[in-house]
Design a protein around this motif. Sequence first.
Motif, mmCIF file in Angstrom:
data_model
loop_
_atom_site.group_PDB
_atom_site.id
_atom_site.type_symbol
_atom_site.label_atom_id
_atom_site.label_comp_id
_atom_site.label_asym_id
_atom_site.label_seq_id
_atom_site.Cartn_x
_atom_site.Cartn_y
_atom_site.Cartn_z
ATOM 1 N N GLN A 1 51.299 61.775 58.772
ATOM 2 C CA GLN A 1 50.693 62.132 57.498
ATOM 3 C C GLN A 1 50.317 63.614 57.472
ATOM 4 O OE1 GLN A 1 47.576 59.462 56.317
ATOM 5 N NE2 GLN A 1 47.154 60.534 54.410
ATOM 6 N N ARG A 2 49.754 64.098 58.570
ATOM 7 C CA ARG A 2 49.371 65.510 58.624
ATOM 8 C C ARG A 2 50.590 66.425 58.645
ATOM 9 N NH1 ARG A 2 43.914 66.310 62.285
ATOM 10 N NH2 ARG A 2 42.632 64.742 61.208
ATOM 11 N N VAL B 1 51.919 54.989 52.358
ATOM 12 C CA VAL B 1 50.946 56.076 52.540
ATOM 13 C C VAL B 1 51.674 57.403 52.772
ATOM 14 C CG1 VAL B 1 49.128 56.972 54.042
ATOM 15 C CG2 VAL B 1 49.125 54.560 53.384
ATOM 16 N N LEU B 2 52.713 57.372 53.580
ATOM 17 C CA LEU B 2 53.456 58.591 53.881
ATOM 18 C C LEU B 2 54.190 59.110 52.647
ATOM 19 C CD1 LEU B 2 54.924 57.701 57.393
ATOM 20 C CD2 LEU B 2 52.793 58.892 56.850
ATOM 21 N N ILE C 1 53.394 65.773 57.138
ATOM 22 C CA ILE C 1 53.866 65.802 55.751
ATOM 23 C C ILE C 1 53.007 66.743 54.915
ATOM 24 C CG2 ILE C 1 54.177 64.421 53.650
ATOM 25 C CD1 ILE C 1 54.871 62.049 55.509
ATOM 26 N N GLU C 2 51.708 66.709 55.118
ATOM 27 C CA GLU C 2 50.819 67.642 54.409
ATOM 28 C C GLU C 2 51.216 69.090 54.696
ATOM 29 O OE1 GLU C 2 47.022 66.447 55.836
ATOM 30 O OE2 GLU C 2 46.838 64.734 54.472
ATOM 31 N N ARG D 1 52.410 51.129 55.644
ATOM 32 C CA ARG D 1 52.324 52.442 56.287
ATOM 33 C C ARG D 1 53.287 53.444 55.655
ATOM 34 N NH1 ARG D 1 51.095 50.432 62.473
ATOM 35 N NH2 ARG D 1 48.916 51.116 62.452
ATOM 36 N N SER D 2 54.471 52.996 55.304
ATOM 37 C CA SER D 2 55.437 53.894 54.681
ATOM 38 C C SER D 2 54.935 54.384 53.329
ATOM 39 C CB SER D 2 56.787 53.188 54.506
ATOM 40 O OG SER D 2 57.358 52.844 55.747
ATOM 41 N N CYS E 1 50.710 57.436 62.977
ATOM 42 C CA CYS E 1 50.810 57.496 61.517
ATOM 43 C C CYS E 1 49.961 58.640 60.962
ATOM 44 C CB CYS E 1 50.388 56.165 60.910
ATOM 45 S SG CYS E 1 51.604 54.849 61.179
ATOM 46 N N GLU E 2 48.813 58.886 61.586
ATOM 47 C CA GLU E 2 47.988 60.012 61.152
ATOM 48 C C GLU E 2 48.689 61.337 61.430
ATOM 49 O OE1 GLU E 2 43.582 62.054 61.871
ATOM 50 O OE2 GLU E 2 43.990 60.037 62.659
ATOM 51 N N THR F 1 51.769 60.716 50.360
ATOM 52 C CA THR F 1 51.361 62.025 50.866
ATOM 53 C C THR F 1 52.395 63.087 50.524
ATOM 54 O OG1 THR F 1 50.192 60.958 52.695
ATOM 55 C CG2 THR F 1 50.688 63.292 52.950
#
Length: 255
Positions: free
Chosen positions: A81-82, A113-114, A84-85, A110-111, A77-78, A117
């Motif tokens: 996220q990165r 958070v994404l 997506i950033e 979890r979704s 998940c991390e 982001t």
Amino acid sequence: MAVDSVPLLEVAANSVASALAAQEGGAGRVELCAALELGGVTPSYAEIATARDQLAIPLYVLIRPRGGDFLYNDFECEVMQRDIEMCVALGCDGVVLGVLDAQGQVDAARSRVLVATAGALGVTFHRAFDMVSDPAAALEAVIDLGCERVLTSGGQASAIDGAAQIRALLAQAAGRLSVMPGAGVHARTIAALAQATGAKEFHASAKQQLPSRMRHRQPGLDDMAGGEWRSDATEIRAMVTALRELSMQAGNHPP
């Protein structure tokens, strides 16, 4: 039928070359990915950056750290996220993602958070949706996340086989998001799929394997001897034409 309801074709492009073929063929949007043989994973930074520089049509990027199921751990998940950033920083138009829990439900925590982001980028919930235990409940969860569309084959191996389920999801969505059929979509099936589902967006890879340009071949290593897989502009153009003709038959006359 309004002009803005003319059906749109999104192409799953596995390279910059495939993305440019999609644009040449008249696709309305590219979903950039890698490893289509695994169902697609996130492409490299350089692939995304180059595609962004070269494309004039909207660019969405698949956010998927590996093949297999959609039950992800904290590290995965991390990574997502990165990624997506990175897409935000590169000026992409959207991302394509999906996370499930072990019970086959949308992992909303979890979704969320994404999706957060992604910020102002558009978000498509991908075919993780086809693995859920309760499609009607999952659709409401995806809508609640703020996704603008869901990509689905209707829970079947191909979208044409899942057409009835896709039509039911469209009715349930009632305009709150787009339901986009994908899987096994070709020029020979796309018009029938559009008529069977009522969908206005469609997803296809239109890929074909090109012959290798290597003159030297190593005996016994045939698995590394083939040419690249690339989206075919001619097939894409045929799908776009089929959708346009169907739209005109229904009384819509795009410019």
